[in-house]
Design an enzyme around this catalytic site. Structure first.
Site, PDB file in Angstrom:
ATOM      1  N   GLY A 278       0.669  -1.368  -0.139  1.00 41.33           N
ATOM      2  CA  GLY A 278      -0.273   0.073  -0.293  1.00 41.33           C
ATOM      3  C   GLY A 278       0.516   1.075   0.610  1.00 41.33           C
ATOM      4  O   GLY A 278       0.464   2.789  -0.340  1.00 41.33           O
ATOM      5  N   GLU A 320       4.423  -6.616   1.732  1.00 41.25           N
ATOM      6  CA  GLU A 320       3.703  -6.699   0.351  1.00 41.25           C
ATOM      7  C   GLU A 320       3.776  -5.866  -0.965  1.00 41.25           C
ATOM      8  O   GLU A 320       2.589  -5.065  -1.010  1.00 41.25           O
ATOM      9  CB  GLU A 320       2.854  -7.227   0.665  1.00 41.25           C
ATOM     10  CG  GLU A 320       2.554  -8.147   1.332  1.00 41.25           C
ATOM     11  CD  GLU A 320       1.210  -9.323   1.353  1.00 41.25           C
ATOM     12  OE1 GLU A 320       0.956 -10.403   1.787  1.00 41.25           O
ATOM     13  OE2 GLU A 320       0.205  -8.704   2.124  1.00 41.25           O
ATOM     14  N   GLY A 322       3.486  -3.876  -4.252  1.00 42.53           N
ATOM     15  CA  GLY A 322       3.177  -4.252  -5.328  1.00 42.53           C
ATOM     16  C   GLY A 322       3.827  -2.511  -6.139  1.00 42.53           C
ATOM     17  O   GLY A 322       4.546  -3.159  -6.522  1.00 42.53           O
ATOM     18  N   CYS A 391     -15.356   4.326 -26.965  1.00 42.09           N
ATOM     19  CA  CYS A 391     -16.211   5.325 -26.721  1.00 42.09           C
ATOM     20  C   CYS A 391     -16.888   5.502 -25.903  1.00 42.09           C
ATOM     21  O   CYS A 391     -17.802   4.994 -25.648  1.00 42.09           O
ATOM     22  CB  CYS A 391     -17.279   4.327 -27.729  1.00 42.09           C
ATOM     23  SG  CYS A 391     -16.769   3.630 -29.631  1.00 42.09           S
ATOM     24  N   TYR A 421      -0.705  -1.355 -11.837  1.00 44.06           N
ATOM     25  CA  TYR A 421      -2.322  -1.679 -12.015  1.00 44.06           C
ATOM     26  C   TYR A 421      -2.743  -1.364 -13.541  1.00 44.06           C
ATOM     27  O   TYR A 421      -4.201  -0.981 -13.651  1.00 44.06           O
ATOM     28  CB  TYR A 421      -2.989  -0.911 -10.820  1.00 44.06           C
ATOM     29  CG  TYR A 421      -2.894  -2.022  -9.563  1.00 44.06           C
ATOM     30  CD1 TYR A 421      -2.722  -3.142  -9.372  1.00 44.06           C
ATOM     31  CD2 TYR A 421      -1.948  -1.675  -8.868  1.00 44.06           C
ATOM     32  CE1 TYR A 421      -2.648  -3.611  -8.270  1.00 44.06           C
ATOM     33  CE2 TYR A 421      -1.314  -1.841  -7.834  1.00 44.06           C
ATOM     34  CZ  TYR A 421      -1.659  -3.309  -7.136  1.00 44.06           C
ATOM     35  OH  TYR A 421      -1.120  -3.527  -6.069  1.00 44.06           O
TER      36      TYR A 421
HETATM   37  N1  LLP Z   1      -1.088  -7.016  -0.528  1.00 40.34           N
HETATM   38  C1  LLP Z   1      -2.315  -7.224  -0.577  1.00 40.34           C
HETATM   39  C2  LLP Z   1      -3.257  -8.085   0.401  1.00 40.34           C
HETATM   40  C3  LLP Z   1      -2.929  -6.530  -1.010  1.00 40.34           C
HETATM   41  O1  LLP Z   1      -4.181  -6.615  -1.348  1.00 40.34           O
HETATM   42  C4  LLP Z   1      -2.462  -5.628  -2.055  1.00 40.34           C
HETATM   43  C5  LLP Z   1      -3.351  -4.980  -2.711  1.00 40.34           C
HETATM   44  C6  LLP Z   1      -1.034  -5.655  -1.856  1.00 40.34           C
HETATM   45  C7  LLP Z   1      -0.609  -6.198  -0.600  1.00 40.34           C
HETATM   46  C8  LLP Z   1      -0.400  -4.627  -2.427  1.00 40.34           C
HETATM   47  O2  LLP Z   1      -0.898  -3.343  -2.747  1.00 40.34           O
HETATM   48  P1  LLP Z   1       0.171  -2.545  -3.283  1.00 40.34           P
HETATM   49  O3  LLP Z   1       1.533  -1.994  -2.530  1.00 40.34           O
HETATM   50  O4  LLP Z   1      -0.035  -1.974  -4.824  1.00 40.34           O
HETATM   51  O5  LLP Z   1      -0.375  -0.908  -3.051  1.00 40.34           O
HETATM   52  N2  LLP Z   1      -5.681  -1.004  -8.461  1.00 40.34           N
HETATM   53  C9  LLP Z   1      -6.073  -0.717  -7.459  1.00 40.34           C
HETATM   54  C10 LLP Z   1      -4.671  -1.613  -6.467  1.00 40.34           C
HETATM   55  C11 LLP Z   1      -5.843  -2.223  -5.878  1.00 40.34           C
HETATM   56  C12 LLP Z   1      -4.603  -2.653  -4.673  1.00 40.34           C
HETATM   57  C13 LLP Z   1      -5.321  -4.162  -4.473  1.00 40.34           C
HETATM   58  N3  LLP Z   1      -4.890  -4.865  -2.922  1.00 40.34           N
HETATM   59  C14 LLP Z   1      -5.064   0.725  -8.067  1.00 40.34           C
HETATM   60  O6  LLP Z   1      -4.540   0.664  -9.295  1.00 40.34           O
HETATM   61  O7  LLP Z   1      -4.566   1.261  -7.403  1.00 40.34           O
END
Ligand code: LLP
Length: 463
Positions: A278, A320, A322, A391, A421
């Site tokens: 996050g 975690e 991402g 569209c 994403y």
């Molecule tokens: N761990 C868990 C359990 C998660 O659900 C997520 C993201 C992450 C780690 C990784 O989060 P990050 O570090 O990437 O923020 N599609 C949305 C983001 C959805 C994230 C869902 N879970 C966007 O484009 O902002």
């Protein structure tokens, strides 16, 4: 670059956005290193380069739109996270942000673990050689088939998300004669300061088991009774694109207090906690993300302090990230098509992709920046909106941007910070062919995910 007090191009006080694009940046040709991947520069003739390669050559060879991923930057970010958290903690890259076999290989080489949230992400991870014990399986609705596959592969942890799932995973592990390591995902009741759709720790949503009301404690009770499950720890993920460490601090404190309750009730000290992902990245120059070092230090200190106060041994921490790893490492390369000035409003600049390759603007009101990358320009800034070719009028890639007023069809634009994403959430809307991911490093480029073809789409359509 020359600049007058009244930039040319459509501009109207009523439509001028607030914040980042309230005024044109000092120089439209500058590629802010906070937003662009590390090896992006301008060559002597003005075109942008990445990984030592000219973007015009990349467009020529691989076509547009294309995601251009800076491998050196990706690896450097992996190493920074690894080094920041050290050997007493684990970094699980969240594959949902962007997953491919090449990425799994890089993660493996750089010593990161991997979080997957579907059977098919698991399949990619295993196929690309990630050792199963370094994989965590997530998901609020794992199917029996996914559980069966994860248990038989021997994944290092399954993160349990409901009472029903506790029973399902236990039954499957028992059936296979195994003892499955698990964590319990809890919701800590934090309102993360981010878009509602990507906040996950408040109670009124689908993920996890609430600490408040005792669901989480009850889950611990159930798991500890099951022979086929080994309860390794507690997991919390509070949401995404978060800059403020305060939410993590509250989450850590509440997770540690659950560990203390578990010790008091069961005489068991759980050895792990995972604080999820996050961490936010810079989409525009206004964003000011924390560095991994700072994040690791803050999280480590909170957990240590809370554990000492509760007289608990400090558990092994994992995170975690991402977006924070892959997000900044890629940009989307587009070719400009129609340029439509709307008098008194702004200029609509259409590119050859759109919401099919970047749904984030439409879905989360996300902010992006954009630059002309096939050349520099001294033309006046023109208030623009970069839109796709789909569209619907919500098909916006960059809501508000200043681009040079001499922008013309055939120019190349790039939107930075699209590594996370974007390809992962790409669609075939209007039968768009999903763009390739091209990895660049040290003067060489290679396709790691190829562009879809009409044949791919027609093969799915069985008539
Ligand atoms: N761990 C868990 C359990 C998660 O659900 C997520 C993201 C992450 C780690 C990784 O989060 P990050 O570090 O990437 O923020 N599609 C949305 C983001 C959805 C994230 C869902 N879970 C966007 O484009 O902002």
């Amino acid at each position: 670059m020359s600049r007058s007090a009244h930039p040319a191009g459509p501009r109207h006080a009523d439509v001028l956005p607030e914040g980042h694009y309230a005024a044109p940046p000092a120089d439209l040709n500058t590629l802010d290193p906070r937003v662009w991947s590390r090896t992006v520069t301008r060559a002597a003739d003005g075109a942008a380069e990445v990984g030592g390669l000219d973007v015009r050559a990349l467009a020529e060879e691989f076509g547009t739109p294309a995601y251009i991923l800076d491998e050196a930057d990706f690896r450097a970010r992996c190493r920074a996270w690894r080094a920041a958290f050290g050997h007493d903690a684990d970094v699980f890259y969240a594959g949902k942000a962007f997953l491919s076999r090449a990425v799994v290989k890089w993660l493996n080489e750089e010593g990161l673990n991997l979080d997957v949230c579907s059977g098919t992400e698991l399949a990619v991870a295993l196929d690309a050689g990630m050792p199963a014990e370094r994989i965590a399986l997530h998901g609020n609705n794992k199917s029996y088939a996914e559980i069966e596959r994860a248990v038989s592969a021997g994944v290092g942890r399954i993160v349990l998300d409901s009472f029903q799932e506790i029973a399902r995973v236990a039954a499957e592990a028992a059936r296979q004669g195994k003892r499955q390591r698990v964590q319990i995902r809890v919701t800590v009741g934090v309102e993360a300061h981010t878009h509602e759709f990507i906040a996950t720790a408040h109670e009124d949503q689908k993920f996890g088991l609430a600490l408040a009301g005792g669901q989480a404690a009850e889950a611990v009770r159930r798991v500890l009774k099951l022979e086929s499950l080994e309860l390794a720890g507690i997991h919390s993920h509070i949401g995404s694109q978060i800059f403020d460490m305060a939410g993590f601090e509250v989450a850590a404190r509440r997770v540690v207090s659950l560990l203390a309750e578990v010790r008091d009730e069961h005489g068991v000290e759980l050895p792990e906690i995972d604080l999820g992902g996050g961490l936010g990245i810079a989409y525009t120059s206004d964003d000011d993300p924390r560095e991994p070092q700072e994040i690791a230090k803050a999280l480590g200190e909170i957990v240590t302090r809370e554990c000492e106060a509760a007289r608990l041994a400090v558990p092994r921490l994992s995170v975690e990230p991402g977006r924070a790893i892959v997000g900044p490492t890629a940009f989307t390369l587009y070719e400009v098509g129609t340029v439509k000035p709307l008098e008194g409003l702004r200029t609509y600049v259409s590119v050859d992709g759109g919401m099919s390759d970047n749904i984030r603007t439409a879905l989360y009101d996300a902010e992006y920046t954009v630059a002309l990358v096939s050349r520099t320009s001294d033309a006046e800034p023109m208030l623009s909106r970069v839109v796709g070719k789909h569209c619907e009028s919500g098909d916006i890639v960059v809501k508000d941007a200043f681009l040079p007023a001499d922008l013309a069809p055939g120019d190349l634009l790039a939107v930075p910070a699209t590594g996370a994403y974007c390809r992962a959430m790409a669609s075939n809307y209007n039968h768009a062919l999903r763009p390739p991911v091209v990895a660049v490093a040290d003067g060489a480029a290679r396709v790691i995910v190829r562009r879809e073809t009409e044949d791919d789409l027609l093969r799915l359509d069985v008539g």
